[in-house]
Structure formats: structure tokens, C-alpha cells
Design an enzyme around this catalytic site. Structure first.
Site, short mmCIF file in Angstrom:
data_model
loop_
_atom_site.label_atom_id
_atom_site.label_comp_id
_atom_site.label_asym_id
_atom_site.label_seq_id
_atom_site.Cartn_x
_atom_site.Cartn_y
_atom_site.Cartn_z
N SER A 1 0.89 9.63 -3.40
CA SER A 1 0.29 8.56 -4.22
C SER A 1 0.95 7.21 -4.00
O SER A 1 1.30 6.49 -4.95
CB SER A 1 0.35 8.94 -5.71
N SER A 44 -3.66 6.68 -10.97
CA SER A 44 -3.81 6.82 -9.52
C SER A 44 -5.02 7.65 -9.10
O SER A 44 -5.25 7.82 -7.89
CB SER A 44 -2.55 7.43 -8.92
N LYS A 68 -7.25 6.10 -6.50
CA LYS A 68 -7.09 6.20 -5.05
C LYS A 68 -8.14 7.09 -4.39
O LYS A 68 -8.27 7.08 -3.16
CB LYS A 68 -5.68 6.66 -4.73
#
Length: 377
Positions: free
Chosen positions: A143, A89, A92
Site C-alpha cells: 500500500s 487505501s 488504490k
């Protein structure tokens, strides 16, 4: 005609060191190259030896890691920093940056039928409406994979088109180890980056005030018919001095990952640990090492700003620098930074520069600064 100067010491020759030591750490200029002088030695005082002994980075389990000074972009520690790895993640960070560059914060986004992407979600259902800003908090704090899909569909028109925008941004930033396949970071063939690229990307992203504000927040709440509460997964926020971001990540292929930022005394450092057994402990240890052992030196600042002088046709020309870049180096090395200056031939061909100041650390060139004349009649 050429003459010489030595920063802070006023000597007429460049003094170089012969230092016997067990280990040398990597500075912003790379490992120092020690060269022997036939005429002089510079003694190493006990205070410097103490700093040298302390200047050793911690041992970490992370498969790849990097520490970067955000102001200069200098890397002061690295471990497999260009090794391509799954990024989970931490993806992101780019998702947010591309969104911020192509959408308004108050734009209202309606969730489509494809937002359900387990396991990390904020709980969007098709038809839910949130602003871009609210989705960014859901993306970066807890997230949310569903927030990533929602933003990708809105900004790019579709997930594949948004991913193409992410890769175009990576190319623009010179991220040579990076390729995106998804906007959320779940494992996929070819979805990879490096610790170094993540640090470079984060350095850019943290220059965006909205991104900086979001990733430094521990919690964000939306009150309305539906109450949303987004809590950051970054355990160092509020516990590590100066912590101000950035992003956690985990998948089976990537392991546990963290991109972490902290600012002290106006200086920000970025740490990246990929596939670590203790992301928070190791990131904190790396930044403790950085803040304890490194300092910032501004080049081009001699007495009254004059780095050299020469006389031509009875006119004295004092040479000064117009820019004063900062370099990061271990604190014990600061007193050994030396400079020389020389006169250029053909100032017009050199953008008006009449000389150059060359900075050295243990015989290895650190920087060249163009010098310009201030004439005293």
C-alpha cells in the site's frame, strides 16, 4: 392464446407458499413477498427448514458492509451499503485500474520530488526508476502512498489531472457514492465512497488479468542493484480457502477497511467491510455465510430447453430461450422458483420474440426471458 408451466414440477398452475417463520434474509431479489393461495399449500420439509434456520448472516461491527456475487453483480447482504464514508487505501483499487488502462506494464517511471507521502511507503526517493508493473505491486501489496503519487504523476501528468481521470472512471462505472481527491486515500474533505461502490469497482477490476494477478500475490520481489520486497497486508491470502484479493485500508476517519475476494467452484464473491473492529474475521465470516447458504440457478433450462408451446394454423411452435442468465439465491429457495409463459403479440416488434417466460419467487418476479419459436411441422 397463453398457457402456463411450472419449472421442475410440470404443474399447470403457479403454486405459492404460506410459510410461517421468524425471520427472512435478503436474497438477490430482496425480501420475499409471501402471498396466500386459496387452493394449495407447499409443505416445507425438515431439510428445508434446517437450511432456512442456517440462512442468517453473521453479526458484524463494521459500520458498512456488502457481499456481492461477482458473476451476476447481485448483492446478497448489505449494511449501510450506500452510506458515503472515507475509504482510506481502498482508493488504490481505482488508482491501479486507471493506471492499467492508460500505461504499459513495462513503462519505466522516474520518481519525482513529490513522492514522499507518509506513513505507508515503499521507500521511493526522487530519481528512483521502476516499471509501471513494479510500482503496481508496491501500490497494492504494501500500500505504498509514494507508488500512488509516482503513478499519478506519470499517467496523468500531475496528481490533480490523474484524480480527474479517477473521477471520470467512477462516473463511467456508475459509482454514484464515490468522489476522489487523492490517488492514495489519505483523509481529505470530499474523498469518499460506499461499500456498494467499492464492490462494483472491484468486480470490474478483477476482470483485468494483471490486477487480479497482483492482488492475489502474497509477495513480490525485485532483484537488482536495489532489492525491493513487497509483502501483501491482506492476511487472508494463503489462509482463507479461495482467497484471491484485494485491498486493505486504514486512516483515522475511515477506520480499518477491507475489500476481499474469494473464488470457489468457479464462483467469485466480493466482501467489503468499512470501519470494522476485525476486518479479516468479519470479511471471512461474511464469505463463509455466502458460500454456505447461497447457490446459482440458471434460468431458461426446462426439459429439452422448451419453455412453452402453442399451435397456430396447424403448426406447433415450441418456445425456447436464447439466453440463460444466472441468479443467486439462498439454497432453500431454489426449489420454490416458478415460471409461467405467455404468447407475445407482434413478434417483429419484439425483436422476433414470440413469447416471454416470467420467473417468480414467492410471488415476486425475478426475471423475464424472451422466448423464440422452434417450429415442428
Amino acid at each position: 392464446m397463453a398457457s402456463r408451466g411450472v419449472a421442475a414440477h410440470g404443474q399447470n398452475t403457479l403454486i405459492v407458499l404460506v410459510i410461517a417463520l421468524l425471520a427472512l434474509v435478503t436474497s438477490g431479489f430482496g425480501p420475499p413477498t409471501l402471498i396466500e393461495s386459496q387452493t394449495a399449500f407447499t409443505p416445507v420439509p425438515p431439510s428445508t427448514l434446517k437450511l432456512m434456520n442456517a440462512d442468517r448472516p453473521p453479526r458484524i461491527s463494521a459500520k458498512a458492509a456488502v457481499i456481492m456475487d461477482a458473476g451476476t453483480g447481485q448483492v446478497v447482504f448489505e449494511k449501510n451499503s450506500h452510506q458515503r464514508r472515507a475509504m482510506a487505501s481502498t482508493t488504490k483499487i481505482m488508482t491501479a485500474l486507471v493506471t492499467l488502462e492508460h500505461a504499459g506494464l513495462t513503462d519505466l517511471v522516474t520518481a519525482g520530488p513529490d513522492v514522499k507521502v507518509e506513513p505507508s511507503i515503499i521507500g521511493l526517493d526522487p530519481g528512483d526508476k521502476l516499471t509501471v508493473e513494479q510500482l503496481l505491486y508496491g501500490l497494492l501489496l504494501p500500500s505504498g502512498n509514494d507508488a500512488a503519487i509516482d503513478l499519478a504523476d506519470y499517467v496523468g501528468g500531475s496528481v490533480p489531472k490523474f484524480v480527474a481521470m479517477m473521477n471520470a472512471k467512477a462516473a463511467q462505472l456508475g459509482l454514484k457514492d464515490t468522489h476522489y481527491v487523492t490517488p492514495h486515500g489519505l483523509d481529505a474533505d470530499g474523498h469518499e465512497t460506499s461499500a456498494y461502490d467499492l464492490a462494483v469497482l472491484t468486480r470490474v477490476a478483477m476482470q483485468n488479468p494483471e490486477f487480479e494477478k497482483i492482488v492475489s500475490s502474497k509477495q513480490y520481489q525485485i532483484d537488482g542493484p536495489v532489492r525491493w520486497v513487497f509483502k501483501s497486508l491482506n492476511q487472508l491470502l494463503g489462509t482463507y480457502p479461495g482467497a484471491d484479493g484485494v485491498k486493505t485500508g486504514y486512516t483515522d476517519n475511515a477506520g480499518r477497511c477491507l475489500v476481499f475476494s474469494a473464488t470457489r467452484d468457479g464462483h467469485r464473491a466480493i466482501a467489503v467491510v468499512l470501519d470494522s473492529a476485525d476486518i479479516f474475521g468479519e470479511a471471512a465470516a461474511l464469505l463463509n455465510y455466502f458460500f454456505a447458504n447461497y447457490g446459482w440457478e440458471t434460468l431458461g433450462q426446462a426439459e429439452e430447453g422448451v419453455l412453452g408451446s402453442y399451435s397456430r394454423d396447424g403448426i406447433v411452435h415450441h418456445l425456447v430461450a436464447r439466453m440463460h442468465p444466472t441468479v443467486v439465491l439462498p439454497r432453500w429457495q431454489a426449489s420454490y422458483l416458478r415460471w409461467t409463459f405467455s404468447i407475445s403479440e407482434g413478434a417483429a416488434a419484439n425483436g422476433g420474440a414470440e413469447g416471454v417466460a416470467s420467473y417468480y419467487l414467492f410471488g415476486k418476479k425475478a426475471a423475464d426471458l424472451p422466448l423464440f419459436s422452434q417450429v415442428n411441422y
